[in-house]
Design a protein around this motif. Structure first.
Motif, PDB file in Angstrom:
ATOM      1  N   TRP A 144       0.816  -1.188   0.141  1.00  0.00           N
ATOM      2  CA  TRP A 144       0.179  -0.044  -0.095  1.00  0.00           C
ATOM      3  C   TRP A 144       0.799   1.300   0.024  1.00  0.00           C
ATOM      4  O   TRP A 144       0.803   2.271  -0.681  1.00  0.00           O
ATOM      5  N   GLY A 145       1.939   1.460   0.842  1.00  0.00           N
ATOM      6  CA  GLY A 145       2.881   2.375   0.817  1.00  0.00           C
ATOM      7  C   GLY A 145       3.671   2.612  -0.346  1.00  0.00           C
ATOM      8  O   GLY A 145       3.935   3.742  -0.832  1.00  0.00           O
ATOM      9  N   ALA A 146       4.010   1.421  -0.812  1.00  0.00           N
ATOM     10  CA  ALA A 146       4.896   1.443  -2.118  1.00  0.00           C
ATOM     11  C   ALA A 146       4.036   1.907  -3.380  1.00  0.00           C
ATOM     12  O   ALA A 146       4.797   2.343  -4.420  1.00  0.00           O
ATOM     13  N   LEU A 147       2.753   1.979  -3.489  1.00  0.00           N
ATOM     14  CA  LEU A 147       2.006   2.490  -4.406  1.00  0.00           C
ATOM     15  C   LEU A 147       2.137   3.941  -4.877  1.00  0.00           C
ATOM     16  O   LEU A 147       2.117   4.415  -5.791  1.00  0.00           O
ATOM     17  N   ARG A 148       2.205   4.531  -3.711  1.00  0.00           N
ATOM     18  CA  ARG A 148       2.238   6.002  -3.608  1.00  0.00           C
ATOM     19  C   ARG A 148       3.493   6.512  -2.884  1.00  0.00           C
ATOM     20  O   ARG A 148       3.418   7.098  -1.692  1.00  0.00           O
ATOM     21  N   PRO A 149       4.953   6.351  -3.331  1.00  0.00           N
ATOM     22  CA  PRO A 149       6.074   6.489  -2.643  1.00  0.00           C
ATOM     23  C   PRO A 149       6.247   7.989  -2.510  1.00  0.00           C
ATOM     24  O   PRO A 149       6.145   8.856  -2.935  1.00  0.00           O
ATOM     25  N   GLY A 150       6.429   8.284  -0.919  1.00  0.00           N
ATOM     26  CA  GLY A 150       6.596   9.405  -0.431  1.00  0.00           C
ATOM     27  C   GLY A 150       5.185  10.276  -0.137  1.00  0.00           C
ATOM     28  O   GLY A 150       5.380  11.432   0.266  1.00  0.00           O
ATOM     29  N   GLY A 151       4.222   9.455  -0.465  1.00  0.00           N
ATOM     30  CA  GLY A 151       2.839  10.176  -0.333  1.00  0.00           C
ATOM     31  C   GLY A 151       2.478  10.176   1.101  1.00  0.00           C
ATOM     32  O   GLY A 151       3.188   9.652   2.046  1.00  0.00           O
ATOM     33  N   ALA A 152       1.327  10.685   1.468  1.00  0.00           N
ATOM     34  CA  ALA A 152       0.915  10.923   2.973  1.00  0.00           C
ATOM     35  C   ALA A 152       0.568   9.492   3.496  1.00  0.00           C
ATOM     36  O   ALA A 152       1.011   9.316   4.735  1.00  0.00           O
ATOM     37  N   VAL A 153       0.245   8.540   2.740  1.00  0.00           N
ATOM     38  CA  VAL A 153      -0.185   7.018   3.026  1.00  0.00           C
ATOM     39  C   VAL A 153       1.157   6.548   3.615  1.00  0.00           C
ATOM     40  O   VAL A 153       1.125   5.995   4.668  1.00  0.00           O
ATOM     41  N   ASP A 154       2.004   6.897   2.443  1.00  0.00           N
ATOM     42  CA  ASP A 154       3.390   6.138   2.760  1.00  0.00           C
ATOM     43  C   ASP A 154       4.095   6.838   4.208  1.00  0.00           C
ATOM     44  O   ASP A 154       4.534   6.005   4.694  1.00  0.00           O
ATOM     45  N   ARG A 155       4.007   7.795   4.576  1.00  0.00           N
ATOM     46  CA  ARG A 155       4.462   8.589   5.601  1.00  0.00           C
ATOM     47  C   ARG A 155       3.699   8.215   6.693  1.00  0.00           C
ATOM     48  O   ARG A 155       4.541   7.805   7.753  1.00  0.00           O
ATOM     49  N   ILE A 156       2.620   8.078   6.687  1.00  0.00           N
ATOM     50  CA  ILE A 156       1.798   7.643   8.080  1.00  0.00           C
ATOM     51  C   ILE A 156       2.179   6.155   8.469  1.00  0.00           C
ATOM     52  O   ILE A 156       2.261   5.757   9.398  1.00  0.00           O
ATOM     53  N   LEU A 157       2.008   5.384   7.379  1.00  0.00           N
ATOM     54  CA  LEU A 157       2.088   3.808   7.494  1.00  0.00           C
ATOM     55  C   LEU A 157       3.734   3.680   8.131  1.00  0.00           C
ATOM     56  O   LEU A 157       4.192   3.028   8.829  1.00  0.00           O
ATOM     57  N   GLY A 158       4.833   4.640   7.521  1.00  0.00           N
ATOM     58  CA  GLY A 158       6.052   4.331   8.293  1.00  0.00           C
ATOM     59  C   GLY A 158       6.046   4.761   9.501  1.00  0.00           C
ATOM     60  O   GLY A 158       6.875   3.903  10.323  1.00  0.00           O
ATOM     61  N   LEU A 159       5.505   6.039   9.866  1.00  0.00           N
ATOM     62  CA  LEU A 159       5.371   6.126  11.421  1.00  0.00           C
ATOM     63  C   LEU A 159       4.684   5.081  12.199  1.00  0.00           C
ATOM     64  O   LEU A 159       5.228   4.710  13.339  1.00  0.00           O
ATOM     65  N   ALA A 160       3.482   4.637  11.605  1.00  0.00           N
ATOM     66  CA  ALA A 160       2.735   3.609  12.432  1.00  0.00           C
ATOM     67  C   ALA A 160       3.560   2.304  12.606  1.00  0.00           C
ATOM     68  O   ALA A 160       3.571   1.870  13.759  1.00  0.00           O
TER      69      ALA A 160
END
Length: 336
Positions: A144-160
């Motif tokens: 999911w995060g890799a579909l939009r690299p650097g996007g909001a979802v990717d950043r939130i998932l990385g933090l979580a």
């Protein structure tokens, strides 16, 4: 095509096909060597277990003695348990019997094989379910995060995921007990045991599984995301994007297969964490697994039981690591 060309084509085909059996034999040889190395490592670990228990104060005879028992009675039981023999001799006897499935006798006179007959499958069920939840969740979040690299979802998932992997199992367990049991009453707070020794209901597995899976899912999701990021600039992935394929198809059909070696290695490494964390989680949720047996065995200084638990879990971890090695070798060998 003339006869000479046909012969040349046949020779080329034989040259291409001939190495296949040799590659299979080489792979089998490498797998056997890895198994031998891990068996040797497990043997060294078991020797350390015997030595460590020997260094603890007291022994199995005194730890299991009845109140008011005479010194003569304790000495007699010490002789019966073989504790008056050198530790290296007891270790040699135990290791010699191990290949036959004989795990020895506990300090309380029970056969260790029978003692682990019910708890070991229960721990395997808990660990395998947590492993499956970990892998599925990590793949879903990482992709999911890799579909939009650097996007909001990717950043939130990385933090979580970073927060999840930093949480110890006992902290997650306490949080789950508060949220899902004490405050809402959705799930039972402890595990009740059926007559066959297994959990009485599948609902009693939910919180122990989540307590084990949450930290490892966070760790493995980061591994999946990193492996997919490494594959993003691979030539075949770039070519797929240039061909106009959708991001989802590029990810699943071209990037993910190349990321499997790293994903498999990370997931296999989590096996040890899951089985190690199971000791704490099983104690907190009163789960009938190896954790309860191990805690009692440590209190009793019961070396055969402790060594048997280490041997069983070590064998499971070694097999999972071997599976990861085979996945990695197959994936790398399939690349052009």
């Amino acid at each position: 095509m003339n006869e000479a060309a046909i012969r040349r084509a046949g020779a080329a085909a034989e040259a291409t096909a001939a190495p296949a059996p040799r590659r299979a034999l080489a792979a089998a040889g490498r797998a056997g060597l890895v198994l031998a190395q891990r068996a040797l490592l497990l043997s060294v670990l078991l020797a350390v277990v015997f030595a460590a228990i020997e260094l603890l104060p007291g022994d199995a005879a005194t730890a299991t003695s009845e109140r008011g028992e005479s010194a003569a009675g304790t000495a007699a039981r010490r002789h019966l348990l073989g504790l008056d023999r050198p530790v290296w001799e007891r270790f040699g006897d135990w290791m010699t019997a191990l290949p036959t499935g004989d795990l020895g006798t506990s300090a309380r006179g029970e056969r260790v094989t029978g003692l682990l007959a019910a708890p070991f499958p229960n721990t395997l069920l808990l660990g395998a379910t947590a492993f499956a939840v970990t892998l599925v969740t990590a793949l879903a979040l990482g992709c999911w995060g890799a579909l939009r690299p650097g996007g909001a979802v990717d950043r939130i998932l990385g933090l979580a995921c970073g927060i999840a992997l930093a949480l110890p199992e006992f902290v997650v367990s306490v949080g789950l007990l508060l949220a899902l049991s004490l405050w809402t009453g959705w799930l039972p707070p402890v595990t009740l045991t059926a007559p066959d020794g297994s959990p009485a209901s599948w609902t009693m597995l939910v919180m122990p599984v989540l307590a084990l899976a949450v930290p490892q899912a966070g760790w493995n999701a980061r591994i999946v995301r990193g492996a997919l990021a490494d594959q993003a600039d691979a030539p075949h992935v770039t070519a797929a994007r240039l061909d106009g394929l959708s991001p989802r198809r590029v990810l699943l059909r071209h990037a993910l297969p190349g990321a499997w070696p790293a994903i498999a290695t990370g997931a296999a490494t989590s096996t040890g964490m899951l089985l190690g964390g199971a000791v704490v989680v099983e104690t907190l949720f009163n789960y009938p697994g190896l954790g309860t047996v191990l805690s009692g065995a440590v209190a009793d200084r019961d070396t055969p039981v402790i060594a048997a638990v280490v041997a069983c879990t070590g064998a499971v971890i070694s097999l999972v690591l071997l599976g990861a090695d085979l996945v990695r070798a197959r994936t790398l060998g399939a690349r052009p």
